[in-house]
Design an enzyme around this catalytic site. Structure first.
Site, PDB file in Angstrom:
ATOM      1  N   HIS A  63     -44.185   9.502 -17.363  1.00 20.84           N
ATOM      2  CA  HIS A  63     -45.186   8.844 -16.507  1.00 20.84           C
ATOM      3  C   HIS A  63     -44.501   7.656 -15.836  1.00 20.84           C
ATOM      4  CE1 HIS A  63     -48.748  10.714 -18.626  1.00 20.84           C
ATOM      5  NE2 HIS A  63     -47.856  10.791 -19.603  1.00 20.84           N
ATOM      6  N   HIS A 208     -51.971  17.331 -21.499  1.00 20.42           N
ATOM      7  CA  HIS A 208     -51.880  16.760 -22.853  1.00 20.42           C
ATOM      8  C   HIS A 208     -52.852  17.542 -23.735  1.00 20.42           C
ATOM      9  CE1 HIS A 208     -50.855  12.966 -20.491  1.00 20.42           C
ATOM     10  NE2 HIS A 208     -49.840  13.066 -21.307  1.00 20.42           N
ATOM     11  N   GLU A 211     -53.040  15.506 -29.197  1.00 20.03           N
ATOM     12  CA  GLU A 211     -51.994  14.516 -29.449  1.00 20.03           C
ATOM     13  C   GLU A 211     -52.252  13.743 -30.747  1.00 20.03           C
ATOM     14  OE1 GLU A 211     -51.574  11.911 -26.116  1.00 20.03           O
ATOM     15  OE2 GLU A 211     -49.900  10.784 -26.974  1.00 20.03           O
ATOM     16  N   ASP A 306     -41.942  11.346 -22.483  1.00 17.28           N
ATOM     17  CA  ASP A 306     -43.183  10.636 -22.163  1.00 17.28           C
ATOM     18  C   ASP A 306     -42.803   9.407 -21.331  1.00 17.28           C
ATOM     19  OD1 ASP A 306     -45.937  10.379 -22.055  1.00 17.28           O
ATOM     20  OD2 ASP A 306     -46.206  10.704 -24.193  1.00 17.28           O
TER      21      ASP A 306
HETATM   22 FE   FE2 Z   1     -47.985  11.766 -21.526  1.00 13.83          FE
END
Ligand code: FE2
Ligand code: BEZ
Length: 403
Positions: A63, A208, A211, A306
């Site tokens: 991200h 996602h 998680e 990530d």
């Molecule tokens: Fe992520």
């Protein structure tokens, strides 16, 4: 034509010696060094001694819009982290808006660690220009989010606008794609409409999924920390979907599911059956105390750093080193090979792109890593991962980016 050679070339799971590659933007021939030199006598030869040439590495999940985070967000608990994201997201995004260097620096960290292709989850579109400028290949995942029925239209329109903008730049280096934020945060109607676009226009999809334990608890029992979260921010106490309904929506679109740490065996089997892939983000999972992915039964395992929102670097080498430590019970050499495949051939398979393999007519994307003298060929993958803080050289589409 150019020629490249290294002590070892990783091809189809084997480390070949005395071999070289003739390439332009794509790989043209893979032959013995002498043969290629005779065939192309006046060609530039890139020669890397004490080194291994791999297909370019793929970091499938990051991200970039959160690249300004250093210590603003709360680590150690997924729910506290998510709460801090809501609180500080505007501040962090404004920092990036005021200074794009945060994003360029983050991209450069990936580049130096050997990443030739990355998947960028874009929530706002403010990372678009940087992703267009980088020499790496980018899968630009325009993200959709929104569980509130009242917000569906607005959020769907905003998503479509960002998607349309990114489509203008479609090229062999830049691939517009679609990201679904998560089962808890995307209303099933919004999900259905977005997946309709994905299917019709053949976009790659990522989401996602499972998680944290909180996510499972919320989706299955409508309780736990997510209940407080949704009451606080969305004045609701019911999830908009459940695990099976969410998964079923992807049955005809092979999807890259990120995390899956809390998925059970049946769900992993289901993911395998429908040709989906799983993106493992070991450091992010550890930093948010989400647990550890059971990697054994996964058919197509990929790797991602990530974002800097939940990691301390975007180095794919550091991510692989962390994965070796996290999965301490696995055979070390086997695990190292699994990780190399996760960032090369497996990633390319999920992307359906001619990368990730040393093969004729595949793009000449190479990651060259140093390798000290070894005594056992079975140690090559392991020592490649352990001996490098940065890649020795890197090529994208035949161009030497680091030489
Ligand atoms: Fe992520
Ligand atoms: C939602 O729209 O439901 C949502 C947005 C951000 C974080 C979590 C949930």
């Amino acid at each position: 034509m150019n020629i490249i050679t290294a002590t070892f070339i990783y091809k189809d799971g084997k480390f070949l010696e005395n071999m070289a590659i003739a390439f332009e933007d794509k790989i043209k021939e893979i032959e013995e060094v002498e043969k290629l030199q005779r065939k192309y006598p006046n060609t530039k030869v890139y020669e890397y001694k004490d080194a291994v040439l791999y297909p370019g590495f793929i970091n499938m999940h990051t991200h970039l819009e959160f690249s300004a985070n250093r210590a603003t967000l709360k680590l150690g608990d997924f729910m506290l982290w998510l709460d801090s994201v809501i609180r500080y997201r505007e501040e962090l995004v404004n920092e990036v808006l005021n200074n794009q260097e945060f994003i360029f620096e983050a991209i450069n960290q990936m580049l130096l660690s050997g990443v030739t292709t990355f998947g960028a989850i874009s929530s706002f579109g403010i990372d678009l220009q940087a992703c267009l400028k980088t020499p790496q290949r980018v899968i630009y995942f325009n993200e959709v989010i929104g569980s509130s029925p009242a917000m569906i239209d607005v959020l769907f329109n905003d998503f479509k606008q960002r998607l349309q903008e990114s489509i203008k730049y479609n090229s062999s280096n830049f691939h517009p794609a679609i990201a679904i934020h998560s089962p808890y945060s995307v209303h099933p109607v919004l999900l259905r409409e977005v997946l309709k676009i994905a299917k019709e226009q053949k976009f790659l999809v990522s989401a996602h999924f499972l998680e944290s334990k909180y996510e499972r608890e919320w989706l299955e029992e409508a309780k736990g920390a997510f209940k407080d979260f949704f009451e606080k921010y969305f004045s609701t106490n019911k999830p908009v979907t459940n695990i099976n309904e969410f998964l079923n929506a992807f049955n005809d679109i092979p999807t890259m599911f990120t995390h899956c740490v809390q998925a059970n065996e049946k769900e992993i089997e289901y993911i395998n059956k429908y040709e989906h892939s799983i993106i493992h983000c070991p450091r992010s999972n550890r930093f948010l105390s989400c647990g550890k992915l059971a990697i054994d039964g996964i058919k197509n395992l990929l790797l991602g750093t990530d974002g800097l929102s939940s990691n301390n670097s975007l180095s794919i080498l550091e991510e692989m080193q962390a994965a070796l430590m996290m999965h301490y019970e696995k055979n070390l050499q086997e695990m190292a090979k699994k990780l190399i495949d996760a960032v090369t051939v497996n990633g390319a398979k999920a992307l359906k792109m001619p990368i990730g393999k040393i093969e004729k007519e595949y793009f000449a994307d190479f990651t060259i890593l140093s390798l000290p003298k070894i005594n056992d060929k079975n140690d090559i993958a392991l020592y490649s991962i352990l001996s490098n803080k940065q890649a020795k050289a890197l090529f994208v589409g035949g161009k030497a980016i680091i030489a």
